[in-house]
Motif scaffolding. Sequence first.
Motif, PDB file in Angstrom:
ATOM      1  N   ALA A 379      43.247  50.397  43.681  1.00  0.00           N
ATOM      2  CA  ALA A 379      42.698  51.853  43.123  1.00  0.00           C
ATOM      3  C   ALA A 379      43.494  51.905  41.776  1.00  0.00           C
ATOM      4  CB  ALA A 379      43.671  52.921  43.861  1.00  0.00           C
ATOM      5  N   PRO A 380      44.683  51.458  41.577  1.00  0.00           N
ATOM      6  CA  PRO A 380      45.358  51.542  40.089  1.00  0.00           C
ATOM      7  C   PRO A 380      44.429  51.012  39.094  1.00  0.00           C
ATOM      8  CG  PRO A 380      47.082  51.094  41.454  1.00  0.00           C
ATOM      9  CD  PRO A 380      45.872  50.932  42.340  1.00  0.00           C
ATOM     10  N   ALA A 381      43.866  49.498  39.379  1.00  0.00           N
ATOM     11  CA  ALA A 381      43.039  48.835  38.622  1.00  0.00           C
ATOM     12  C   ALA A 381      41.631  49.451  38.412  1.00  0.00           C
ATOM     13  CB  ALA A 381      42.937  47.303  38.869  1.00  0.00           C
ATOM     14  N   SER A 418      46.568  55.260  36.276  1.00  0.00           N
ATOM     15  CA  SER A 418      46.823  54.381  36.922  1.00  0.00           C
ATOM     16  C   SER A 418      48.324  54.295  37.241  1.00  0.00           C
ATOM     17  CB  SER A 418      46.583  53.108  36.198  1.00  0.00           C
ATOM     18  OG  SER A 418      46.837  51.550  36.726  1.00  0.00           O
ATOM     19  N   ASP A 419      48.952  54.636  36.245  1.00  0.00           N
ATOM     20  CA  ASP A 419      50.540  54.615  36.340  1.00  0.00           C
ATOM     21  C   ASP A 419      50.831  55.658  37.509  1.00  0.00           C
ATOM     22  OD1 ASP A 419      53.455  54.067  35.130  1.00  0.00           O
ATOM     23  OD2 ASP A 419      53.217  56.269  34.990  1.00  0.00           O
ATOM     24  N   ARG A 420      50.392  56.802  37.454  1.00  0.00           N
ATOM     25  CA  ARG A 420      50.790  57.889  38.482  1.00  0.00           C
ATOM     26  C   ARG A 420      50.388  57.427  39.868  1.00  0.00           C
ATOM     27  NH1 ARG A 420      54.542  61.240  36.205  1.00  0.00           N
ATOM     28  NH2 ARG A 420      54.091  61.993  38.515  1.00  0.00           N
ATOM     29  N   LEU A 421      49.306  56.633  40.071  1.00  0.00           N
ATOM     30  CA  LEU A 421      48.826  55.999  41.428  1.00  0.00           C
ATOM     31  C   LEU A 421      50.151  55.221  41.722  1.00  0.00           C
ATOM     32  CD1 LEU A 421      45.103  55.537  41.286  1.00  0.00           C
ATOM     33  CD2 LEU A 421      46.442  57.039  42.641  1.00  0.00           C
ATOM     34  N   ARG A 422      50.336  54.011  40.836  1.00  0.00           N
ATOM     35  CA  ARG A 422      51.526  53.415  41.043  1.00  0.00           C
ATOM     36  C   ARG A 422      52.815  53.756  41.527  1.00  0.00           C
ATOM     37  NH1 ARG A 422      49.133  50.603  36.646  1.00  0.00           N
ATOM     38  NH2 ARG A 422      48.152  48.698  37.161  1.00  0.00           N
ATOM     39  N   GLU A 468      32.125  39.955  36.397  1.00  0.00           N
ATOM     40  CA  GLU A 468      33.603  39.561  35.559  1.00  0.00           C
ATOM     41  C   GLU A 468      34.270  40.804  35.544  1.00  0.00           C
ATOM     42  OE1 GLU A 468      29.846  40.095  32.621  1.00  0.00           O
ATOM     43  OE2 GLU A 468      30.329  39.020  34.366  1.00  0.00           O
ATOM     44  N   ASP A 469      33.797  41.951  35.539  1.00  0.00           N
ATOM     45  CA  ASP A 469      34.497  43.227  35.687  1.00  0.00           C
ATOM     46  C   ASP A 469      35.426  42.986  37.299  1.00  0.00           C
ATOM     47  OD1 ASP A 469      33.786  44.238  33.359  1.00  0.00           O
ATOM     48  OD2 ASP A 469      31.902  44.676  34.267  1.00  0.00           O
ATOM     49  N   LEU A 470      34.549  42.742  37.945  1.00  0.00           N
ATOM     50  CA  LEU A 470      35.047  42.806  39.597  1.00  0.00           C
ATOM     51  C   LEU A 470      36.456  41.763  39.517  1.00  0.00           C
ATOM     52  CD1 LEU A 470      31.897  42.990  41.802  1.00  0.00           C
ATOM     53  CD2 LEU A 470      33.513  44.828  41.275  1.00  0.00           C
ATOM     54  N   GLN A 471      36.282  40.623  39.053  1.00  0.00           N
ATOM     55  CA  GLN A 471      37.246  39.678  38.704  1.00  0.00           C
ATOM     56  C   GLN A 471      38.452  40.066  38.073  1.00  0.00           C
ATOM     57  OE1 GLN A 471      35.771  35.676  37.556  1.00  0.00           O
ATOM     58  NE2 GLN A 471      37.829  35.030  37.038  1.00  0.00           N
ATOM     59  N   GLY A 472      38.174  40.906  37.117  1.00  0.00           N
ATOM     60  CA  GLY A 472      39.207  41.451  36.196  1.00  0.00           C
ATOM     61  C   GLY A 472      40.208  42.357  37.239  1.00  0.00           C
ATOM     62  N   GLU A 475      42.076  40.365  39.839  1.00  0.00           N
ATOM     63  CA  GLU A 475      43.116  39.833  39.120  1.00  0.00           C
ATOM     64  C   GLU A 475      44.299  40.927  38.962  1.00  0.00           C
ATOM     65  OE1 GLU A 475      41.611  38.086  35.957  1.00  0.00           O
ATOM     66  OE2 GLU A 475      41.003  36.211  36.870  1.00  0.00           O
ATOM     67  N   LYS A 476      44.062  42.104  38.449  1.00  0.00           N
ATOM     68  CA  LYS A 476      45.105  43.156  37.996  1.00  0.00           C
ATOM     69  C   LYS A 476      45.491  43.662  39.359  1.00  0.00           C
ATOM     70  CE  LYS A 476      43.394  44.425  33.679  1.00  0.00           C
ATOM     71  NZ  LYS A 476      42.548  45.531  33.012  1.00  0.00           N
ATOM     72  N   SER A 477      44.990  43.487  40.549  1.00  0.00           N
ATOM     73  CA  SER A 477      45.472  43.977  41.898  1.00  0.00           C
ATOM     74  C   SER A 477      46.494  43.022  42.808  1.00  0.00           C
ATOM     75  CB  SER A 477      44.383  44.483  42.677  1.00  0.00           C
ATOM     76  OG  SER A 477      43.484  45.404  41.727  1.00  0.00           O
ATOM     77  N   LEU A 478      46.495  41.722  42.221  1.00  0.00           N
ATOM     78  CA  LEU A 478      47.142  40.781  42.848  1.00  0.00           C
ATOM     79  C   LEU A 478      48.558  41.357  43.041  1.00  0.00           C
ATOM     80  CD1 LEU A 478      46.281  37.491  41.162  1.00  0.00           C
ATOM     81  CD2 LEU A 478      46.059  38.010  43.550  1.00  0.00           C
TER      82      LEU A 478
END
Length: 481
Positions: A379-381, A418-422, A468-472, A475-478
């Motif tokens: 969700a954050p990404a 994104s920051d608030r979700l984290r 490529e968007d899904l890949q990104g 990656e940000k969600s690792l």
Amino acid sequence: MASSILTPAARSLRLLQQVGQRCLCPAHARHPTTPHVCSGKVPPRFASGKSAERPAQEYAFEMASSNIRFGEGATREVGMDLRNLKTKKVCVLTDPNLKDLHPVQEALRSLNDHNVNYVLYDRVRIEPSDASFRDAISFAQKHQVDSFLAVGGGSVMDTAKAANLYSSYPEADFLDFVNAPIGKGRPIDKTLMPLIAIPTTAGTGSETTGTAIFDYKPLRVKTGIAHRALKPLLGIVDPLNTRSMPTQVHLASGLDVLCHAMESYTAIPYNLRSAPPANPLERPAYQGSNPISDVWSIKSLEMVIKYLPRVVKDPLDHEAQSQMLLAATFAGIGFGNAGVHLCHGMSYPISGLNKDYSHPQYQVGHNIVPHGISVAVTAPAVFQFTSQMYPERHMEIAKLFGADTTHAKLADAGSILSDRLRRFFDDLKVPNGIGALGFGSQDIPALVEGTLPQHRVIKLAPVEAAKEDLQGIFEKSLSIY
């Protein structure tokens, strides 16, 4: 007047006014957030005055939901409901963990008290598969039932929907009604048998929707069946039935509600989704954001933000549990008509490709990434990505999470949300991204390939997500903290 001092009724009215005034001129239809001078008039949708000609762009949405009965102890009425329907044999579905607990025992007691004939199917699989759906379908067909009662979480309710559907179409192939491109996406053109749903988790909202989700094992992906004809005739929402939920089940279920609300509120508007169907019967259950769903989604989101932390902190906070159950139903009405998008589309391969992760307090006999967990970890990404379209809605959600947006720029809406979700997830001790679920960088291509077939949901994202968007996003969600 500041939104913080508006009454709930005034806030709902203002929201309806705002979303009802969305400009539909050609410039805003293509670039809804770009300032320009326009008349604000809706362009003609038909090339001529002939009503028989189809417009090029969707112009309508439908609102469908189950009847809902909410209240402590309402489960005891289900026997009377089924007797009133003059049913001859009811198929009661539940899962092995629930069969001896209060919700199921109370429902069966009511059936017995009112002399309702039933057969019990108590082997619903948590996170159902095509095989488990087929088993329940075979059971219902064998017993020639004429109505269904689901007592359980989303897995039980979705299994009951499938059993009802294929009992009504005994000649159909299993893939006939499964969403394209995995199945044929055949529309449902008859009234199904009565189904009453009694949820025991505060998450899926499946008691309100026409959606049934399952793991399709041959392709190792989640998919589903979606049509408004699947929705239960009645949802009995009884807060007493969630008292036995373990804390981690409360958490995962609540995260599902959270994402239902956020995704449906930020989905592509219904009138920008696609051309209208040739037949209203073919209009999808998931139609895009619309003025009615928006109201339910925002109210549900406010409730989750307030009550989910309380539920996780205190297992005896019955007020918070009751409000989360109501929030799940509200969100179900919202997303059941608007739809969800990337968080859900990307969650399906996360669950389907699970290697050996088992979430705490889930006693299901197999490895499991609970649906709400698989949805939340991206969700954050996801919302940072989707904020490039309708950033004002993303900023509105960030404010609900407590962000001070007084001097914020709309261009920063995604980062702020994104920051608030984290922070919210960290406080709840949500697993730290897909890496904590056992996935690494080497798994991302398979996760992307598992997401791409989820047309029913990913095409509702406000921004088109290429490979490529899904890949990104993966990656940000690792890791998310």
